[in-house]
Design an enzyme around this catalytic site. Structure first.
Site, PDB file in Angstrom:
ATOM      1  N   TYR A  23      -8.298   8.157  -6.974  1.00  0.00           N
ATOM      2  CA  TYR A  23      -7.482   7.203  -6.212  1.00  0.00           C
ATOM      3  C   TYR A  23      -7.672   7.409  -4.705  1.00  0.00           C
ATOM      4  CZ  TYR A  23      -3.390   5.590  -3.609  1.00  0.00           C
ATOM      5  OH  TYR A  23      -2.578   5.036  -2.660  1.00  0.00           O
ATOM      6  N   THR A  61      -3.098   5.306   2.892  1.00  0.00           N
ATOM      7  CA  THR A  61      -2.211   6.376   2.414  1.00  0.00           C
ATOM      8  C   THR A  61      -2.550   7.716   3.060  1.00  0.00           C
ATOM      9  OG1 THR A  61      -1.735   7.696   0.441  1.00  0.00           O
ATOM     10  CG2 THR A  61      -3.828   6.557   0.442  1.00  0.00           C
ATOM     11  N   ASP A  62      -1.536   8.571   3.157  1.00  0.00           N
ATOM     12  CA  ASP A  62      -1.778   9.927   3.676  1.00  0.00           C
ATOM     13  C   ASP A  62      -2.667  10.740   2.732  1.00  0.00           C
ATOM     14  OD1 ASP A  62       0.068  10.321   1.613  1.00  0.00           O
ATOM     15  OD2 ASP A  62       1.516  11.435   2.841  1.00  0.00           O
ATOM     16  N   GLU A  63      -2.816  10.266   1.473  1.00  0.00           N
ATOM     17  CA  GLU A  63      -3.614  11.039   0.504  1.00  0.00           C
ATOM     18  C   GLU A  63      -5.080  11.131   0.907  1.00  0.00           C
ATOM     19  OE1 GLU A  63      -3.005  10.622  -3.656  1.00  0.00           O
ATOM     20  OE2 GLU A  63      -0.869  10.199  -3.417  1.00  0.00           O
ATOM     21  N   LYS A  97      -9.383   4.959  -1.792  1.00  0.00           N
ATOM     22  CA  LYS A  97      -8.677   4.459  -0.596  1.00  0.00           C
ATOM     23  C   LYS A  97      -9.439   4.879   0.668  1.00  0.00           C
ATOM     24  CE  LYS A  97      -5.178   2.577  -0.315  1.00  0.00           C
ATOM     25  NZ  LYS A  97      -4.806   1.124  -0.347  1.00  0.00           N
TER      26      LYS A  97
HETATM   27  P1  NAD Z   1       1.746  -1.055  -6.829  1.00  0.00           P
HETATM   28  O1  NAD Z   1       0.861  -0.441  -7.857  1.00  0.00           O
HETATM   29  O2  NAD Z   1       3.216  -1.089  -7.064  1.00  0.00           O
HETATM   30  O3  NAD Z   1       1.298  -2.569  -6.583  1.00  0.00           O
HETATM   31  C1  NAD Z   1      -0.051  -2.942  -6.495  1.00  0.00           C
HETATM   32  C2  NAD Z   1      -0.135  -4.463  -6.612  1.00  0.00           C
HETATM   33  O4  NAD Z   1      -1.512  -4.832  -6.456  1.00  0.00           O
HETATM   34  C3  NAD Z   1       0.332  -5.002  -7.973  1.00  0.00           C
HETATM   35  O5  NAD Z   1       1.172  -6.124  -7.791  1.00  0.00           O
HETATM   36  C4  NAD Z   1      -0.964  -5.397  -8.665  1.00  0.00           C
HETATM   37  O6  NAD Z   1      -0.816  -6.477  -9.573  1.00  0.00           O
HETATM   38  C5  NAD Z   1      -1.840  -5.777  -7.472  1.00  0.00           C
HETATM   39  N1  NAD Z   1      -3.269  -5.662  -7.779  1.00  0.00           N
HETATM   40  C6  NAD Z   1      -3.895  -4.594  -8.350  1.00  0.00           C
HETATM   41  N2  NAD Z   1      -5.198  -4.887  -8.517  1.00  0.00           N
HETATM   42  C7  NAD Z   1      -5.406  -6.127  -8.015  1.00  0.00           C
HETATM   43  C8  NAD Z   1      -6.542  -6.968  -7.897  1.00  0.00           C
HETATM   44  N3  NAD Z   1      -7.761  -6.573  -8.334  1.00  0.00           N
HETATM   45  N4  NAD Z   1      -6.396  -8.179  -7.324  1.00  0.00           N
HETATM   46  C9  NAD Z   1      -5.188  -8.591  -6.886  1.00  0.00           C
HETATM   47  N5  NAD Z   1      -4.066  -7.858  -7.000  1.00  0.00           N
HETATM   48  C10 NAD Z   1      -4.178  -6.635  -7.556  1.00  0.00           C
HETATM   49  O7  NAD Z   1       1.384  -0.326  -5.485  1.00  0.00           O
HETATM   50  P2  NAD Z   1       2.322   0.086  -4.245  1.00  0.00           P
HETATM   51  O8  NAD Z   1       2.924   1.412  -4.515  1.00  0.00           O
HETATM   52  O9  NAD Z   1       3.163  -1.065  -3.853  1.00  0.00           O
HETATM   53  O10 NAD Z   1       1.199   0.326  -3.125  1.00  0.00           O
HETATM   54  C11 NAD Z   1       0.734  -0.774  -2.346  1.00  0.00           C
HETATM   55  C12 NAD Z   1      -0.313  -0.265  -1.362  1.00  0.00           C
HETATM   56  O11 NAD Z   1       0.258   0.739  -0.533  1.00  0.00           O
HETATM   57  C13 NAD Z   1      -1.523   0.384  -2.028  1.00  0.00           C
HETATM   58  O12 NAD Z   1      -2.663  -0.013  -1.331  1.00  0.00           O
HETATM   59  C14 NAD Z   1      -1.277   1.885  -1.885  1.00  0.00           C
HETATM   60  O13 NAD Z   1      -2.506   2.570  -1.800  1.00  0.00           O
HETATM   61  C15 NAD Z   1      -0.532   1.917  -0.570  1.00  0.00           C
HETATM   62  N6  NAD Z   1       0.426   3.037  -0.397  1.00  0.00           N
HETATM   63  C16 NAD Z   1       1.374   3.286  -1.348  1.00  0.00           C
HETATM   64  C17 NAD Z   1       2.299   4.302  -1.125  1.00  0.00           C
HETATM   65  C18 NAD Z   1       3.391   4.602  -2.134  1.00  0.00           C
HETATM   66  O14 NAD Z   1       4.114   5.594  -1.968  1.00  0.00           O
HETATM   67  N7  NAD Z   1       3.593   3.807  -3.174  1.00  0.00           N
HETATM   68  C19 NAD Z   1       2.248   5.050   0.050  1.00  0.00           C
HETATM   69  C20 NAD Z   1       1.243   4.770   0.994  1.00  0.00           C
HETATM   70  C21 NAD Z   1       0.351   3.745   0.756  1.00  0.00           C
HETATM   71  O1  DAU Z   2       1.431   9.809  -0.440  1.00  0.00           O
HETATM   72  C1  DAU Z   2       1.286   8.450  -0.701  1.00  0.00           C
HETATM   73  C2  DAU Z   2       0.982   8.231  -2.159  1.00  0.00           C
HETATM   74  O2  DAU Z   2       2.182   8.487  -2.871  1.00  0.00           O
HETATM   75  C3  DAU Z   2       0.479   6.828  -2.468  1.00  0.00           C
HETATM   76  O3  DAU Z   2      -0.769   6.650  -1.834  1.00  0.00           O
HETATM   77  C4  DAU Z   2       0.321   6.615  -3.975  1.00  0.00           C
HETATM   78  O4  DAU Z   2      -0.030   5.268  -4.232  1.00  0.00           O
HETATM   79  C5  DAU Z   2       1.649   6.909  -4.634  1.00  0.00           C
HETATM   80  O5  DAU Z   2       1.508   6.810  -6.038  1.00  0.00           O
HETATM   81  C6  DAU Z   2       2.123   8.313  -4.258  1.00  0.00           C
HETATM   82  O6  DAU Z   2       1.254   9.327  -4.858  1.00  0.00           O
HETATM   83  P1  DAU Z   2       1.850  10.665  -5.500  1.00  0.00           P
HETATM   84  O7  DAU Z   2       0.867  11.190  -6.442  1.00  0.00           O
HETATM   85  O8  DAU Z   2       2.372  11.569  -4.444  1.00  0.00           O
HETATM   86  O9  DAU Z   2       3.153  10.008  -6.251  1.00  0.00           O
HETATM   87  P2  DAU Z   2       3.740  10.220  -7.705  1.00  0.00           P
HETATM   88  O10 DAU Z   2       5.052   9.505  -7.726  1.00  0.00           O
HETATM   89  O11 DAU Z   2       2.762   9.948  -8.776  1.00  0.00           O
HETATM   90  O12 DAU Z   2       4.040  11.792  -7.735  1.00  0.00           O
HETATM   91  C7  DAU Z   2       4.859  12.412  -6.746  1.00  0.00           C
HETATM   92  C8  DAU Z   2       4.871  13.913  -7.053  1.00  0.00           C
HETATM   93  O13 DAU Z   2       5.605  14.125  -8.272  1.00  0.00           O
HETATM   94  C9  DAU Z   2       3.510  14.502  -7.274  1.00  0.00           C
HETATM   95  O14 DAU Z   2       3.493  15.815  -6.747  1.00  0.00           O
HETATM   96  C10 DAU Z   2       3.364  14.558  -8.800  1.00  0.00           C
HETATM   97  C11 DAU Z   2       4.789  14.760  -9.258  1.00  0.00           C
HETATM   98  N1  DAU Z   2       5.139  14.177 -10.571  1.00  0.00           N
HETATM   99  C12 DAU Z   2       4.879  12.844 -10.766  1.00  0.00           C
HETATM  100  C13 DAU Z   2       5.192  12.237 -11.960  1.00  0.00           C
HETATM  101  C14 DAU Z   2       4.869  10.781 -12.192  1.00  0.00           C
HETATM  102  C15 DAU Z   2       5.760  14.927 -11.552  1.00  0.00           C
HETATM  103  O15 DAU Z   2       6.030  16.126 -11.353  1.00  0.00           O
HETATM  104  N2  DAU Z   2       6.068  14.331 -12.744  1.00  0.00           N
HETATM  105  C16 DAU Z   2       5.788  13.018 -12.997  1.00  0.00           C
HETATM  106  O16 DAU Z   2       6.063  12.552 -14.132  1.00  0.00           O
END
Ligand code: NAD
Ligand code: DAU
Length: 349
Positions: free
Chosen positions: A159, A131-133, A163
């Site tokens: 988090y 992730t970019d985080e 990562k």
């Molecule tokens: P998500 O939370 O929707 O899904 C995570 C999945 O992992 C779930 O199905 C969960 O059951 C499984 N899981 C969790 N713990 C586990 C364990 N111990 N063993 C096996 N399975 C397990 O997450 P997502 O948003 O789909 O993100 C997927 C990946 O992409 C993550 O690694 C996250 O860091 C990365 N990522 C997410 C975003 C985003 O915007 N959502 C952006 C960049 C990177």
């Molecule tokens: O940048 C990649 C990341 O994006 C991934 O690595 C993470 O897994 C994914 O959860 C996401 O992280 P963020 O913290 O950016 O996403 P989130 O949807 O939780 O929040 C997006 C923005 O919105 C953040 O600035 C917080 C804000 N927010 C979020 C929620 C849930 C609100 O203002 N209100 C809310 O209720």
């Protein structure tokens, strides 16, 4: 080719499995997922057969914890995958602030178990979905700054720290053991099957239910949004054509302020902006994320294909058309989560 996809019952992992099935109909797909609160087997029903819910020709599902070394080695022994694409993680920043422990276990130790399995079974190709985080955040008043692959790691939340820890392990296994690894660091994804704890689905579902839309702080934090399918294409390209040992940033130069996203959702759903409620900010809240995707564009020819206006319209339509999927979720333990997370946030204006 046989792909082992971890976390395939979650948001991006499930989209990736559907992407692979469409792109490579004869490839073998193996999904390993613990089915935490964020994993949903019903999401994968399009890949399964009615007779045997956990497998179908070319698809096999294992409900396993990636931290369980013996079980993971057994899965690798049985399946002998060609490539592992590692999505499984605890992924929600707010949960990591509330309870960091499981983030360290799954995101760091779980990744270590998978890397050991890849080594033990002959140097299997491993791709880490990061992730970019991990780069921390950028100031709002320097729009000229972007995260590149050489930006130092500078994490803000448990988090992102977990990562970053996993990414460092992946790099170490590449260098020390010669494991063929790559890492992608993507910006915020949106699209179908995203769990409604995340900004976009939470706001869509609350707006549909005429509930308050809880914007953290001033709502001016900026995220760089990418449609999930574009992320899936990027990972496929990196696995097939990326240089092992390398990291690739993935993002579409689509920066938006949170408040503007929430207003847009109100407009699209015909709901009043009076639903918006500014609430106590997230602790350590990153101000701005912005990816420089020049490397993946230059080296692998990747470009985002989905414009935000199309992707968000498609996403809102998907949540309108799949109310069964999210009604099931929000009527379960999600209610306790929501009360705990949002009950303690005060309206600040
Ligand atoms: P998500 O939370 O929707 O899904 C995570 C999945 O992992 C779930 O199905 C969960 O059951 C499984 N899981 C969790 N713990 C586990 C364990 N111990 N063993 C096996 N399975 C397990 O997450 P997502 O948003 O789909 O993100 C997927 C990946 O992409 C993550 O690694 C996250 O860091 C990365 N990522 C997410 C975003 C985003 O915007 N959502 C952006 C960049 C990177
Ligand atoms: O940048 C990649 C990341 O994006 C991934 O690595 C993470 O897994 C994914 O959860 C996401 O992280 P963020 O913290 O950016 O996403 P989130 O949807 O939780 O929040 C997006 C923005 O919105 C953040 O600035 C917080 C804000 N927010 C979020 C929620 C849930 C609100 O203002 N209100 C809310 O209720």
């Amino acid at each position: 080719m046989k792909w082992l996809v971890t976390g395939g019952a979650g948001f991006i992992g499930s989209n990736f499995l559907y992407y692979l099935r469409g792109q490579y109909p004869t490839d073998q797909l193996v999904c390993v997922d613990k089915l935490t609160y964020a994993g949903n087997l019903s999401t994968l029903k399009g890949l399964m057969s009615a007779e045997s819910p956990l497998s179908a020709p070319g698809f096999h599902f294992y409900q396993e914890n990636i931290c369980d070394r013996d079980r993971m080695f057994a899965v690798f022994e049985t399946e002998k995958p060609d490539v592992v694409v590692h999505f499984a993680a605890e992924s929600h920043v707010d949960r990591s602030i509330d309870a960091p422990d499981v983030f360290l276990k799954t995101n760091v130790l779980g990744t270590g178990v998978l890397l050991d399995a890849c080594r033990a079974f002959g140097g299997i190709r491993f791709h880490q979905v990061s992730t970019d985080e991990v780069y921390g955040d950028l100031p709002l008043d320097r729009p000229d700054l972007f995260f590149t692959e050489t930006t130092p790691l500078h994490t803000s939340s448990p988090y992102s720290a977990s990562k970053a820890g996993a990414d460092l392990l992946v790099q170490a296994y590449g260098r020390t053991y010669g494991l063929p690894v790559t890492i992608s660091r993507c910006s915020n994804n949106y699209g179908p099957y995203q769990f409604p704890e995340k900004l976009i689905p939470l706001m869509i579902i609350n707006a549909l239910n005429d509930r308050p839309l809880p914007v953290y702080g001033d709502g001016l934090n900026v995220r760089d949004w990418l449609y999930v399918w574009d992320h899936c294409r990027a990972i496929d390209l990196i696995v097939k054509h990326g240089t092992t040992g390398e990291t690739y940033n993935v993002g579409g130069h689509n920066e938006m302020r949170n408040i503007d996203i929430v207003r847009l959702i109100c407009r699209e759903l015909g709901k009043p902006e009076s639903l918006i409620s500014h609430v106590t900010d997230r602790k350590g809240h990153d101000r701005r994320y912005a990816i420089d995707p020049a490397k993946i564009g230059r080296e692998l020819g990747w470009q985002p294909e989905t414009a935000f206006r199309d992707g968000i319209a498609r996403t809102i339509r998907w949540y309108l058309d799949h109310q069964d999927w999210w009604q099931d979720i929000i009527s379960g333990e999600y209610r306790t989560y929501y009360a705990k997370m949002y009950g303690q946030r005060e309206e600040i204006r």
